[in-house]
Structure formats: structure tokens, C-alpha cells
Design a protein around this motif. Structure first.
Motif, PDB file in Angstrom:
ATOM      1  N   GLY A 257      46.293  33.920  29.529  1.00 38.65           N
ATOM      2  CA  GLY A 257      47.574  34.451  29.108  1.00 38.65           C
ATOM      3  C   GLY A 257      47.401  35.610  28.131  1.00 38.65           C
ATOM      4  O   GLY A 257      46.282  36.066  27.871  1.00 38.65           O
ATOM      5  N   VAL A 258      48.508  36.083  27.588  1.00 38.27           N
ATOM      6  CA  VAL A 258      48.473  37.221  26.660  1.00 38.27           C
ATOM      7  C   VAL A 258      47.614  36.893  25.446  1.00 38.27           C
ATOM      8  O   VAL A 258      46.813  37.714  24.980  1.00 38.27           O
ATOM      9  N   GLY A 259      47.764  35.685  24.922  1.00 29.58           N
ATOM     10  CA  GLY A 259      46.988  35.307  23.743  1.00 29.58           C
ATOM     11  C   GLY A 259      45.499  35.272  23.987  1.00 29.58           C
ATOM     12  O   GLY A 259      44.702  35.574  23.089  1.00 29.58           O
ATOM     13  N   ASP A 260      45.108  34.936  25.226  1.00 27.59           N
ATOM     14  CA  ASP A 260      43.684  34.856  25.548  1.00 27.59           C
ATOM     15  C   ASP A 260      43.021  36.229  25.628  1.00 27.59           C
ATOM     16  O   ASP A 260      41.807  36.343  25.459  1.00 27.59           O
ATOM     17  N   VAL A 261      43.812  37.259  25.927  1.00 29.61           N
ATOM     18  CA  VAL A 261      43.240  38.605  26.062  1.00 29.61           C
ATOM     19  C   VAL A 261      43.793  39.546  24.993  1.00 29.61           C
ATOM     20  O   VAL A 261      43.746  40.765  25.156  1.00 29.61           O
ATOM     21  N   MET A 262      44.295  38.979  23.898  1.00 28.99           N
ATOM     22  CA  MET A 262      44.891  39.813  22.847  1.00 28.99           C
ATOM     23  C   MET A 262      43.863  40.744  22.225  1.00 28.99           C
ATOM     24  O   MET A 262      44.192  41.902  21.906  1.00 28.99           O
ATOM     25  N   ASN A 263      42.635  40.271  22.024  1.00 28.50           N
ATOM     26  CA  ASN A 263      41.605  41.143  21.446  1.00 28.50           C
ATOM     27  C   ASN A 263      41.369  42.359  22.326  1.00 28.50           C
ATOM     28  O   ASN A 263      41.258  43.492  21.834  1.00 28.50           O
TER      29      ASN A 263
ATOM     30  N   PHE B 145      49.939  45.051  33.871  1.00 25.56           N
ATOM     31  CA  PHE B 145      50.035  45.584  32.513  1.00 25.56           C
ATOM     32  C   PHE B 145      48.653  45.970  31.989  1.00 25.56           C
ATOM     33  O   PHE B 145      48.487  47.012  31.347  1.00 25.56           O
ATOM     34  N   MET B 146      47.655  45.141  32.279  1.00 22.91           N
ATOM     35  CA  MET B 146      46.300  45.435  31.822  1.00 22.91           C
ATOM     36  C   MET B 146      45.750  46.673  32.522  1.00 22.91           C
ATOM     37  O   MET B 146      45.033  47.482  31.920  1.00 22.91           O
ATOM     38  N   LEU B 147      46.103  46.850  33.799  1.00 21.95           N
ATOM     39  CA  LEU B 147      45.683  48.060  34.511  1.00 21.95           C
ATOM     40  C   LEU B 147      46.318  49.299  33.880  1.00 21.95           C
ATOM     41  O   LEU B 147      45.655  50.330  33.710  1.00 21.95           O
ATOM     42  N   LEU B 148      47.606  49.215  33.545  1.00 21.96           N
ATOM     43  CA  LEU B 148      48.268  50.340  32.880  1.00 21.96           C
ATOM     44  C   LEU B 148      47.626  50.635  31.533  1.00 21.96           C
ATOM     45  O   LEU B 148      47.442  51.807  31.161  1.00 21.96           O
ATOM     46  N   LEU B 149      47.282  49.590  30.817  1.00 23.15           N
ATOM     47  CA  LEU B 149      46.642  49.770  29.517  1.00 23.15           C
ATOM     48  C   LEU B 149      45.271  50.421  29.689  1.00 23.15           C
ATOM     49  O   LEU B 149      44.868  51.256  28.868  1.00 23.15           O
TER      50      LEU B 149
ATOM     51  N   TYR C 216      36.216  46.271  28.173  1.00 18.37           N
ATOM     52  CA  TYR C 216      37.274  45.363  27.734  1.00 18.37           C
ATOM     53  C   TYR C 216      38.355  45.215  28.801  1.00 18.37           C
ATOM     54  O   TYR C 216      38.910  44.125  28.967  1.00 18.37           O
ATOM     55  N   ALA C 217      38.643  46.295  29.529  1.00 20.81           N
ATOM     56  CA  ALA C 217      39.642  46.215  30.594  1.00 20.81           C
ATOM     57  C   ALA C 217      39.159  45.303  31.721  1.00 20.81           C
ATOM     58  O   ALA C 217      39.916  44.466  32.225  1.00 20.81           O
ATOM     59  N   ALA C 218      37.890  45.448  32.122  1.00 26.56           N
ATOM     60  CA  ALA C 218      37.338  44.610  33.191  1.00 26.56           C
ATOM     61  C   ALA C 218      37.258  43.150  32.757  1.00 26.56           C
ATOM     62  O   ALA C 218      37.563  42.241  33.540  1.00 26.56           O
ATOM     63  N   ASP C 219      36.854  42.911  31.512  1.00 32.21           N
ATOM     64  CA  ASP C 219      36.753  41.542  31.005  1.00 32.21           C
ATOM     65  C   ASP C 219      38.121  40.871  30.994  1.00 32.21           C
ATOM     66  O   ASP C 219      38.266  39.702  31.397  1.00 32.21           O
ATOM     67  N   ALA C 220      39.136  41.592  30.556  1.00 32.20           N
ATOM     68  CA  ALA C 220      40.490  41.027  30.523  1.00 32.20           C
ATOM     69  C   ALA C 220      41.006  40.773  31.933  1.00 32.20           C
ATOM     70  O   ALA C 220      41.650  39.742  32.187  1.00 32.20           O
ATOM     71  N   MET C 221      40.745  41.679  32.865  1.00 22.56           N
ATOM     72  CA  MET C 221      41.190  41.494  34.249  1.00 22.56           C
ATOM     73  C   MET C 221      40.551  40.253  34.863  1.00 22.56           C
ATOM     74  O   MET C 221      41.207  39.507  35.590  1.00 22.56           O
TER      75      MET C 221
END
Length: 420
Positions: free
Chosen positions: A388-394, A309-313, A374-379
Motif C-alpha cells: 500500500g501507500v504506507g509500504d512505499v512511502m519512502n 501513480f508510481m509510474l507518473l512519479l 526506487y521506482a522499480a522497487d516500489a513497482m
């Protein structure tokens, strides 16, 4: 009376033939989706027929991951680094020192020693690239040890290669520390025997023993830091370089005019092209993930679905930039140049290869407006820290906002460019 009644019947029949306004909007939306699917299917069919593009789709992530995974330092120290030994003392203490040095190195094989009779010969070998450094034991080394003084020695290191120099210094520090501990333990044992006391030499030398625990279980290396960022970077490169080929090339070939003359909306063209690029990006994500797991032992601590999902985003946030670049250029060469001009700074300022915290302050400021950051940090948080989702919501909010803003700017520019 007959004519008004006839007119009313005609109006009722016309209303029956035309759906209501809400139903018409739904029908229009369904038609846009269908047309978008056909545009996407056309692009995917062209990809399937173009063997070179299809091969590049699979080969590019393989080459990038293998190249970066094996070339960049992985946390392991180079083995058998050539080092010189110049013993100008030749006393009992210096000979014992050399024997201990070789014994400790035998367990690790970090260094490979070569004896030299003079310092000048060893330095000449360093200048010729035969040695990485040299241990120089000065005269009086053994005498200092006998008299209870510190025995100093010199290590001359070639620092023309900073990475090799740093590795040598790390190995030197751990080796000398180990030798000092061995010598100190022997001294403590000797004191214990002389005073008839039961002494634990380890407790005397190391009264404080830390227990180190890490967030990531098992042994990690530099590629664990690199892999999540590489995944999002390769997808970004594939998408942003694919946009000029997908649109500008069709403009030059004349097929784009045929698409615009078809009974489909311009929005369907944009959605269809975007969906095709997203599909290509997802295929590459699967390849990248498989290579990272099989070849480099990367383990995903978090949810795979959340990672995809994060990759798609990430893809969504990049596409608007690519479409804007195409809209501002007249041909494929110009749009490719603009895309590369935007893409390469993002690669190096997005924290893919090096932590952003180690960059100068002005580069850190630039990295804060790059979606790749932000994409790399979340990945990394998802793959390595089980976020989880809450941890990478920002990061999710920022990527969605970036994608919405860039697409809101890109779509009108794209429509305007299609009318030129």
C-alpha cells in the motif's frame, strides 16, 4: 475642487478596470495552465500526424517486453538437453542405474541420452557442440553396489555456457537425489521385511518434511521479477529520448522560436512539453501492462491506481534529468548522446534485470542515487506483494524530492538556454 475630484474618479475607474493583486495571480496561473494545455495539445497533435512516431509509441513496449520476456530465463528448465552415456562397467548394477536414470528422465524430459562406447568419443561430441555433458560410469560400479559401498560416477559438463551448465547441475542434483531416495526406500523395505517390522520408508529417510510457503501465490517465474522494472524502464526511455525530439528538434526547425514569440510564458512551454511526455508515457504504461498480463500471465496483487501513480512519479523524476541534458547541449544529436549516456547506466544499475544485492558494493552505492532504483522497487512491491501507500512511502518521498531538485535545477538552465 473639480480637478482633484476628477483625478479621484479616474483612479477609481482604473482600479475597477484592473483586478486586485490576488485575483491577478489567479488569472496568471490559469493562463499558464491554459497555455501549457495548448503546448501539450500541439505536441500530441504532431504525434498523431507522425505515423512513424505513433507506430514507435506502440511497437517499442511490445518489442521490449516480448524480447526480454522470452529471451531471459523464466524459471523453466530447458527440455531435451543432449547428454551422453558411457557405461564402462556393463554390470547388473550399472545397467539398473542407467534404466532408473532413463525412467526418471522420462517423466521430465529434461535430458536426451545418447550412448557412447568411449569417454574420448563423448568428449569430442561435447567439443563439437553435440552434447551438453556426459555421464561416465567407471569399471567396478556394480561391484561396489554389491559390496555395500558407494558407487561413484562422473558427470563431465560443458561449462562454456554458464546458464546451461547451471541447469544441468540442477537437473543432475534432483535426478540423483530422486534415485538415491528410491534406492534407500528399497533398502529400508528390505530391512523391514527381514526384521518383521512395520516400517515407513519415507519417515525413515525423510524425518523432517518442510512446508514451503511464498509471498506470491501460485507459480512464479523470472518475468514476475522483470515485468515491474521493465514497465518503469520503458517509460523512462520513452520520456528521456522524447525530450530531445520534443525540444531540440523544434529549435533546429525554427518552430521553437515561434513558440517563444507567442504571448505565453516559458514556464508554460516547460509544463506543456512535460504534460505531453507524461501522456505518452501513460499510453505506453497501459500497453505494457496489457502485454504483461496477456502474454506472460503477470498478475497485479496490489492497486492498479497506485501502480500508475508510481509510474507518473517515476516520469516526474526522470524529466528534470532530460531537460538538464538538453539545456547543456546545442543540438538534438548532442542532447540525445547525453541522454543515452545517463540512461543506459541507470538501466543496468537500477535493479531492473538483476537484484542490486548481487552487485559489487560500489555499484550498489551508485544505484542508491538513481531514481529508477526506487521506482522499480516500489513497482515490484505494489504489483507482486500487494503493498500500500504506507509500504512505499519512502520511495515516494525520494522520487518526489529527486524530481523537485532536478526540476529546480533544470528550469533555470532551460530558460537560460532559450535565450542563446
Amino acid at each position: 475642487m473639480i480637478r482633484p475630484l476628477k483625478n479621484q474618479l479616474t483612479l477609481i475607474m482604473a482600479m475597477d478596470q484592473h483586478p486586485k493583486r490576488g485575483e491577478g495571480d489567479i488569472m496568471d496561473f490559469i493562463k499558464i495552465l491554459k497555455d501549457s494545455y495548448h503546448v501539450m495539445a500541439k505536441d500530441m497533435l504532431e504525434l498523431k500526424r507522425n505515423r512513424m512516431s505513433l507506430a514507435a509509441l506502440f511497437m517499442m513496449p511490445l518489442l521490449f517486453l516480448v524480447m526480454f520476456g522470452f529471451i531471459f530465463p523464466s524459471g523453466s528448465t530447458q527440455q531435451n538437453m543432449p547428454m551422453g552415456l558411457v557405461n564402462l562397467d556393463q554390470g547388473q548394477g550399472s545397467n539398473e542405474f542407467v534404466a532408473q536414470l532413463e525412467a526418471m528422465n522420462k517423466n521430465t524430459s529434461y535430458m536426451q541420452f545418447q550412448n557412447y562406447s568411449s569417454v574420448d568419443d563423448a568428449k569430442t561430441a561435447i567439443n563439437k557442440g553435440k552434447l551438453y555433458g556426459v555421464f561416465i560410469i567407471p569399471p567396478g560400479f556394480s561391484e561396489n553396489l554389491t559390496n555395500g559401498q558407494s558407487a561413484d560416477f562422473t558427470v563431465y559438463i560443458d561449462n562454456s555456457n554458464p546458464q546451461i551448465s547451471m541447469q544441468i547441475q540442477q537437473v543432475l542434483s534432483s535426478t540423483v537425489s530422486g534415485m538415491n531416495n528410491m534406492k534407500a526406500e528399497a533398502n529400508v523395505v528390505g530391512i523391514g521385511k527381514a526384521t518383521n517390522l512395520s516400517v515407513n520408508p519415507q519417515a525413515m529417510i525423510f524425518p523432517y518434511i518442510p512446508s514451503i510457503q511464498t509471498t506470491i501465490p501460485g507459480q512464479t517465474n523470472y518475468f514476475n521479477f522483470l515485468a515491474p522494472g521493465l514497465m518503469i524502464m520503458i517509460v523512462m526511455m520513452s520520456v528521456m529520448t522524447g525530450i530531445p525530439e520534443a525540444i531540440s528538434k523544434e529549435k533546429e526547425m525554427g518552430t521553437f522560436d515561434g513558440m517563444l514569440s507567442a504571448p505565453i510564458s516559458q514556464l508554460s512551454v516547460i509544463i506543456g512539453k512535460t504534460a505531453a511526455l507524461c501522456t505518452r508515457g501513460l499510453i505506453q504504461c497501459v500497453i505494457i501492462l496489457a502485454i504483461a498480463i496477456v502474454l506472460f500471465g503477470v498478475t497485479i496483487q496490489g492497486s492498479i491506481l497506485l501502480a500508475f501513480f508510481m509510474l507518473l512519479l517515476g516520469i516526474f523524476s526522470f524529466i528534470g534529468i532530460g531537460i538538464m541534458a538538453i539545456s547543456m547541449s546545442g543540438d538534438q544529436a548532442s542532447s540525445t548522446m547525453i541522454v543515452n549516456l545517463l540512461m543506459f547506466p541507470m538501466m543496468f544499475l537500477g535493479g531492473i534485470f538483476y537484484p542490486i544485492q548481487q552487485m559489487p558494493w560500489f555499484m550498489q552505492a551508485i544505484s542508491q542515487v538513481i531514481p529508477l532504483t526506487y521506482a522499480a522497487d516500489a513497482m515490484r512491491k505494489i504489483m507482486l506483494l500487494n503493498a500500500g501507500v504506507g509500504d512505499v512511502m519512502n520511495q515516494i518521498i525520494i522520487l518526489v524530492a529527486f524530481g523537485v531538485v532536478t526540476m529546480a535545477i533544470a528550469v533555470p538552465l532551460f530558460r537560460k538556454s532559450m535565450t542563446r
